[in-house]
Design a protein around this motif. Structure first.
Motif, PDB file in Angstrom:
ATOM      1  N   ALA A 146       0.816  -1.202  -0.062  1.00 53.73           N
ATOM      2  CA  ALA A 146      -0.088  -0.013   0.094  1.00 53.73           C
ATOM      3  C   ALA A 146       0.810   1.337  -0.024  1.00 53.73           C
ATOM      4  CB  ALA A 146      -0.799  -0.118   1.269  1.00 53.73           C
ATOM      5  N   ASP A 147       1.730   1.342   0.924  1.00 48.92           N
ATOM      6  CA  ASP A 147       2.744   2.752   1.137  1.00 48.92           C
ATOM      7  C   ASP A 147       3.648   2.747  -0.178  1.00 48.92           C
ATOM      8  OD1 ASP A 147       1.161   2.571   3.488  1.00 48.92           O
ATOM      9  OD2 ASP A 147       2.969   2.162   4.711  1.00 48.92           O
ATOM     10  N   ASP A 148       4.379   1.694  -0.634  1.00 50.68           N
ATOM     11  CA  ASP A 148       5.642   1.889  -1.354  1.00 50.68           C
ATOM     12  C   ASP A 148       5.056   1.763  -2.968  1.00 50.68           C
ATOM     13  OD1 ASP A 148       6.667   2.044   0.802  1.00 50.68           O
ATOM     14  OD2 ASP A 148       8.142   0.520   0.571  1.00 50.68           O
ATOM     15  N   PHE A 149       3.986   1.001  -3.170  1.00 48.31           N
ATOM     16  CA  PHE A 149       3.440   0.836  -4.310  1.00 48.31           C
ATOM     17  C   PHE A 149       2.194   1.368  -4.671  1.00 48.31           C
ATOM     18  CE2 PHE A 149       6.659  -2.608  -3.712  1.00 48.31           C
ATOM     19  CZ  PHE A 149       7.474  -2.749  -4.702  1.00 48.31           C
ATOM     20  N   HIS A 150       1.692   2.140  -3.555  1.00 50.75           N
ATOM     21  CA  HIS A 150       0.267   2.913  -3.863  1.00 50.75           C
ATOM     22  C   HIS A 150      -0.766   1.878  -4.614  1.00 50.75           C
ATOM     23  CE1 HIS A 150      -1.612   6.509  -3.259  1.00 50.75           C
ATOM     24  NE2 HIS A 150      -2.284   6.368  -4.332  1.00 50.75           N
ATOM     25  N   VAL A 151      -0.879   0.321  -3.960  1.00 50.55           N
ATOM     26  CA  VAL A 151      -1.953  -0.237  -4.360  1.00 50.55           C
ATOM     27  C   VAL A 151      -2.834  -0.547  -3.031  1.00 50.55           C
ATOM     28  CG1 VAL A 151      -2.422  -2.528  -5.006  1.00 50.55           C
ATOM     29  CG2 VAL A 151      -0.416  -1.251  -6.081  1.00 50.55           C
ATOM     30  N   PRO A 152      -3.871  -0.547  -3.123  1.00 53.91           N
ATOM     31  CA  PRO A 152      -4.777  -0.742  -1.857  1.00 53.91           C
ATOM     32  C   PRO A 152      -5.074  -2.121  -1.426  1.00 53.91           C
ATOM     33  CG  PRO A 152      -5.983   0.541  -3.424  1.00 53.91           C
ATOM     34  CD  PRO A 152      -4.699   0.356  -4.099  1.00 53.91           C
ATOM     35  N   CYS A 153      -4.935  -2.524  -0.160  1.00 53.27           N
ATOM     36  CA  CYS A 153      -5.376  -3.718   0.149  1.00 53.27           C
ATOM     37  C   CYS A 153      -6.454  -3.959   0.981  1.00 53.27           C
ATOM     38  CB  CYS A 153      -4.045  -4.410   0.684  1.00 53.27           C
ATOM     39  SG  CYS A 153      -2.643  -4.403  -0.317  1.00 53.27           S
ATOM     40  N   VAL A 154      -7.300  -4.786   0.744  1.00 53.73           N
ATOM     41  CA  VAL A 154      -8.452  -5.202   1.785  1.00 53.73           C
ATOM     42  C   VAL A 154      -8.561  -6.442   2.029  1.00 53.73           C
ATOM     43  CG1 VAL A 154     -11.084  -4.754   2.142  1.00 53.73           C
ATOM     44  CG2 VAL A 154      -9.745  -3.118   0.814  1.00 53.73           C
ATOM     45  N   VAL A 155      -8.651  -7.120   3.250  1.00 52.17           N
ATOM     46  CA  VAL A 155      -8.498  -8.514   3.515  1.00 52.17           C
ATOM     47  C   VAL A 155      -9.912  -8.514   3.650  1.00 52.17           C
ATOM     48  CG1 VAL A 155      -8.003 -10.104   5.584  1.00 52.17           C
ATOM     49  CG2 VAL A 155      -6.522  -7.864   4.983  1.00 52.17           C
ATOM     50  N   ALA A 156     -10.311  -9.754   3.047  1.00 53.67           N
ATOM     51  CA  ALA A 156     -11.925 -10.030   2.535  1.00 53.67           C
ATOM     52  C   ALA A 156     -12.285 -11.264   3.227  1.00 53.67           C
ATOM     53  CB  ALA A 156     -12.221 -10.074   1.463  1.00 53.67           C
ATOM     54  N   GLY A 157     -13.568 -11.634   3.720  1.00 54.20           N
ATOM     55  CA  GLY A 157     -14.135 -12.717   4.233  1.00 54.20           C
ATOM     56  C   GLY A 157     -14.414 -13.673   3.100  1.00 54.20           C
ATOM     57  N   PHE A 158     -15.367 -14.618   3.212  1.00 55.16           N
ATOM     58  CA  PHE A 158     -15.558 -15.531   2.111  1.00 55.16           C
ATOM     59  C   PHE A 158     -17.037 -15.609   1.578  1.00 55.16           C
ATOM     60  CE2 PHE A 158     -11.684 -16.693   4.358  1.00 55.16           C
ATOM     61  CZ  PHE A 158     -10.720 -16.631   3.232  1.00 55.16           C
ATOM     62  N   GLU A 159     -17.648 -15.062   2.380  1.00 59.94           N
ATOM     63  CA  GLU A 159     -19.183 -14.947   1.891  1.00 59.94           C
ATOM     64  C   GLU A 159     -19.351 -13.880   0.820  1.00 59.94           C
ATOM     65  OE1 GLU A 159     -21.238 -17.154   2.568  1.00 59.94           O
ATOM     66  OE2 GLU A 159     -19.964 -17.865   4.387  1.00 59.94           O
ATOM     67  N   PRO A 160     -20.421 -13.741  -0.039  1.00 63.38           N
ATOM     68  CA  PRO A 160     -20.641 -12.977  -1.193  1.00 63.38           C
ATOM     69  C   PRO A 160     -20.616 -11.599  -0.894  1.00 63.38           C
ATOM     70  CG  PRO A 160     -22.442 -14.729  -1.326  1.00 63.38           C
ATOM     71  CD  PRO A 160     -21.293 -15.069  -0.424  1.00 63.38           C
ATOM     72  N   LEU A 161     -21.398 -11.401   0.341  1.00 69.16           N
ATOM     73  CA  LEU A 161     -21.272  -9.873   0.657  1.00 69.16           C
ATOM     74  C   LEU A 161     -19.956  -9.633   1.315  1.00 69.16           C
ATOM     75  CD1 LEU A 161     -24.626  -9.112   2.967  1.00 69.16           C
ATOM     76  CD2 LEU A 161     -23.725  -8.214   0.799  1.00 69.16           C
ATOM     77  N   ASP A 162     -19.009 -10.417   1.691  1.00 70.04           N
ATOM     78  CA  ASP A 162     -17.877 -10.121   2.238  1.00 70.04           C
ATOM     79  C   ASP A 162     -17.097  -9.553   1.213  1.00 70.04           C
ATOM     80  OD1 ASP A 162     -17.945 -10.647   5.009  1.00 70.04           O
ATOM     81  OD2 ASP A 162     -17.706 -12.822   4.508  1.00 70.04           O
ATOM     82  N   VAL A 163     -16.921 -10.398   0.036  1.00 69.02           N
ATOM     83  CA  VAL A 163     -16.152 -10.059  -1.047  1.00 69.02           C
ATOM     84  C   VAL A 163     -16.731  -8.877  -1.897  1.00 69.02           C
ATOM     85  CG1 VAL A 163     -15.654 -10.825  -3.621  1.00 69.02           C
ATOM     86  CG2 VAL A 163     -15.574 -12.548  -1.557  1.00 69.02           C
ATOM     87  N   LEU A 164     -18.017  -8.737  -1.873  1.00 69.31           N
ATOM     88  CA  LEU A 164     -18.489  -7.358  -2.468  1.00 69.31           C
ATOM     89  C   LEU A 164     -18.241  -6.122  -1.789  1.00 69.31           C
ATOM     90  CD1 LEU A 164     -21.811  -8.631  -3.971  1.00 69.31           C
ATOM     91  CD2 LEU A 164     -20.043  -7.493  -5.272  1.00 69.31           C
ATOM     92  N   GLU A 165     -18.303  -6.360  -0.434  1.00 72.99           N
ATOM     93  CA  GLU A 165     -17.950  -5.096   0.559  1.00 72.99           C
ATOM     94  C   GLU A 165     -16.443  -4.488   0.337  1.00 72.99           C
ATOM     95  OE1 GLU A 165     -18.021  -3.423   4.779  1.00 72.99           O
ATOM     96  OE2 GLU A 165     -17.839  -5.482   4.804  1.00 72.99           O
ATOM     97  N   ALA A 166     -15.716  -5.822   0.352  1.00 72.75           N
ATOM     98  CA  ALA A 166     -14.127  -5.556  -0.171  1.00 72.75           C
ATOM     99  C   ALA A 166     -13.966  -4.994  -1.564  1.00 72.75           C
ATOM    100  CB  ALA A 166     -13.501  -7.020   0.009  1.00 72.75           C
ATOM    101  N   VAL A 167     -14.632  -5.463  -2.404  1.00 73.58           N
ATOM    102  CA  VAL A 167     -14.655  -4.597  -3.693  1.00 73.58           C
ATOM    103  C   VAL A 167     -15.027  -3.080  -3.490  1.00 73.58           C
ATOM    104  CG1 VAL A 167     -15.718  -4.262  -5.912  1.00 73.58           C
ATOM    105  CG2 VAL A 167     -15.086  -6.631  -5.106  1.00 73.58           C
ATOM    106  N   GLY A 168     -16.055  -2.936  -2.590  1.00 73.83           N
ATOM    107  CA  GLY A 168     -16.648  -1.667  -2.535  1.00 73.83           C
ATOM    108  C   GLY A 168     -15.299  -0.811  -1.659  1.00 73.83           C
ATOM    109  N   LEU A 169     -14.931  -1.367  -0.791  1.00 71.77           N
ATOM    110  CA  LEU A 169     -13.983  -0.547  -0.107  1.00 71.77           C
ATOM    111  C   LEU A 169     -12.633  -0.104  -1.170  1.00 71.77           C
ATOM    112  CD1 LEU A 169     -13.872  -2.545   3.354  1.00 71.77           C
ATOM    113  CD2 LEU A 169     -14.563  -0.308   3.014  1.00 71.77           C
ATOM    114  N   LEU A 170     -12.375  -1.397  -1.745  1.00 68.54           N
ATOM    115  CA  LEU A 170     -11.259  -0.999  -2.608  1.00 68.54           C
ATOM    116  C   LEU A 170     -11.528   0.200  -3.931  1.00 68.54           C
ATOM    117  CD1 LEU A 170      -9.766  -4.708  -3.505  1.00 68.54           C
ATOM    118  CD2 LEU A 170      -8.574  -2.825  -2.394  1.00 68.54           C
ATOM    119  N   VAL A 171     -12.756  -0.024  -4.196  1.00 69.83           N
ATOM    120  CA  VAL A 171     -13.261   0.802  -5.396  1.00 69.83           C
ATOM    121  C   VAL A 171     -13.436   2.454  -4.485  1.00 69.83           C
ATOM    122  CG1 VAL A 171     -15.372   1.791  -6.529  1.00 69.83           C
ATOM    123  CG2 VAL A 171     -14.521  -0.561  -6.829  1.00 69.83           C
TER     124      VAL A 171
END
Lengths: 361, 83
Positions: A208-233
């Protein structure tokens, strides 16, 4: 656990997608690096319900898939020894080596047992002192501490007929190799929940800091993955790059120090070959000198192998996110789950297997 | 491969617990779990080992956030505990 059902609710999924649509303007290439995420995304059609300019690609998230041919060849060579019983997780036995698979060896008389836990392998050794048991240690940081704990227990209890062939790998060096690869252009990582349960979020800070790529640790249910996508977006739209934990019920920021301590006591980092990546420094785990008696590579003479990759297979490029399964000439013709040519078709978590199951045309 | 299954602790005997999921029980090793667990707690189980004690409060808070964001139906009840 009734609350799990809430993470699978179709109406909630639709609302979350609508929210992502409302904030998303920029192109975003997001990579997931966990086989369980690959399956969740495929099974729930998450790729299809997101806006076109958000693409989800799979990375090296399946330990079986990144295990190179030469490691399978070594496991096969051990299985061919008359006095050795191999104990392994089931994922590994259909992965093609240069000439054969563990499954085929079993058909030809090798003693190969599928176990659920490394403890099952130790129990096999304890139940029959005359049997030499070798456990095939495979997996990332989620699995490595469980195997380390069993090796430590074997030493404490004086078991002498038990050893481990360590093929374990650690994920951060592969993520670094991906962000350092300019042609790939990853805009965000959906980070693996259960690897992070162990390692914590510190290894992602550099990305995140050196390469400016956001990282979101996600759970495994569909809502988890979609929320992670939302946080990344959201981060991508704001021009930010931070590490966030979406999967807070399963991950503490500092991970599981007790599991890491066992892993670091029994294993030490070593350079390791990944399918598709080649040799990555300090990306593997070998058994440390103080546990040398339990290291199958020191206990047994294993003839040097001359690995051969299957002709035409592009698993290596798929694992780096450079190409997708439909780009492979073998995909769903000669390479299918019932007759896999490449490793990514063998494991149910492999990218090719997921595409075959959920996106077959 | 890194699959983790939430299971409930039913009995503890040294480094082994008996944990349940949907009516079936199996032994779960506690060797690498940092937190103290008691009967009734939920843990994430991977390859026969408990790797994390599930924080029920966090599980509930995530759902509360979904609710506040209008993602979860407000009338779908507030009972998001672990049962």
């Amino acid at each position: 656990m009734e609350y799990i059902d809430r993470y699978r609710d179709p109406e909630s999924i639709e609302r979350l997608v609508a929210q992502i649509r409302a904030i998303s303007r920029k192109q975003a290439k997001l990579m997931e690096v966990c086989g369980t995420h690959t399956v969740t995304i495929g099974r729930n059609g998450i790729r299809e319900i997101l806006p076109r300019h958000i693409s989800l690609i799979s990375g090296p998230g399946c330990p079986v898939c990144v295990t190179p041919v030469e490691a399978i060849d070594r496991a096969v060579a051990l299985a061919q020894k008359q006095d050795v019983t191999i104990a392994t997780f089931g994922d590994l036995i259909r992965v093609p080596g240069s000439e054969t698979t563990l499954l085929r060896q079993r058909g030809e008389g090798a003693d190969i047992r599928i176990v659920y836990s490394a403890y099952d392998a130790l129990h096999l050794a304890q139940e029959d002192g005359g049997r030499q048991v070798v456990f095939l240690g495979i997996g990332f940081e989620t699995t490595a501490p469980t195997v380390a704990a069993v090796i430590r227990r074997a030493k404490e209890t004086g078991v002498r007929n038990f050893a481990v062939l360590s093929m374990h790998k650690v994920l951060p060096p592969a993520l670094m190799a991906l962000v350092e690869s300019p042609q790939l252009g990853i805009d965000g990582f959906i980070c693996p929940g259960h690897v992070t349960t162990i390692i914590g979020i510190e290894p992602y800070e550099t990305i995140a800091d050196d390469f400016h790529v956001p990282c979101v640790v996600a759970g495994f249910e569909p809502l988890d993955v979609l929320e992670a996508v939302g946080l990344l977006v959201r981060q991508i739209e704001m021009g930010e790059a931070r590490v966030e934990i979406q999967y807070r019920r399963g991950v503490s920021p500092d991970g599981n120090p007790k599991a890491r301590a066992v892993m670091e006591e029994v294993f030490e980092p070593c350079d390791s070959v990944w399918r598709g990546f080649g040799l990555l420094p300090k990306s593997g785990l070998r058994i440390s000198d103080s546990y040398a008696d339990f290291d199958a590579t020191r206990k047994y003479e294993i003839a040097p192998v001359n690995p051969r990759e299957p002709e035409g297979c592009i698993c290596g490029d798929i694992l780096r996110g450079l190409r997708q399964p439909p780009d492979c000439p073998l995909f769903q013709t000669t390479c299918r789950p019932d007759s896999p040519v490449g490793a990514c078709m063998v494991s149910s978590e492999g990218t090719c297997a997921a595409y075959y199951k959920y996106y077959r045309r | 491969m890194c699959l983790g299954i939430p299971m409930q602790i039913r009995r503890i005997d040294g480094n082994v617990a008996e944990a349940a999921l949907s009516g079936t029980t199996r032994p779960v090793y506690l060797d690498i779990l940092g937190e103290e667990v008691r009967v009734g707690d939920y843990v994430i189980v991977h390859a026969g080992f408990a790797i994390h004690k599930i924080d029920e409060r966090e599980a509930g808070e995530t759902l509360d956030l979904f609710r506040e964001a209008g993602i979860l139906d407000l009338d779908s009840g507030t009972d998001h505990g672990v049962h």
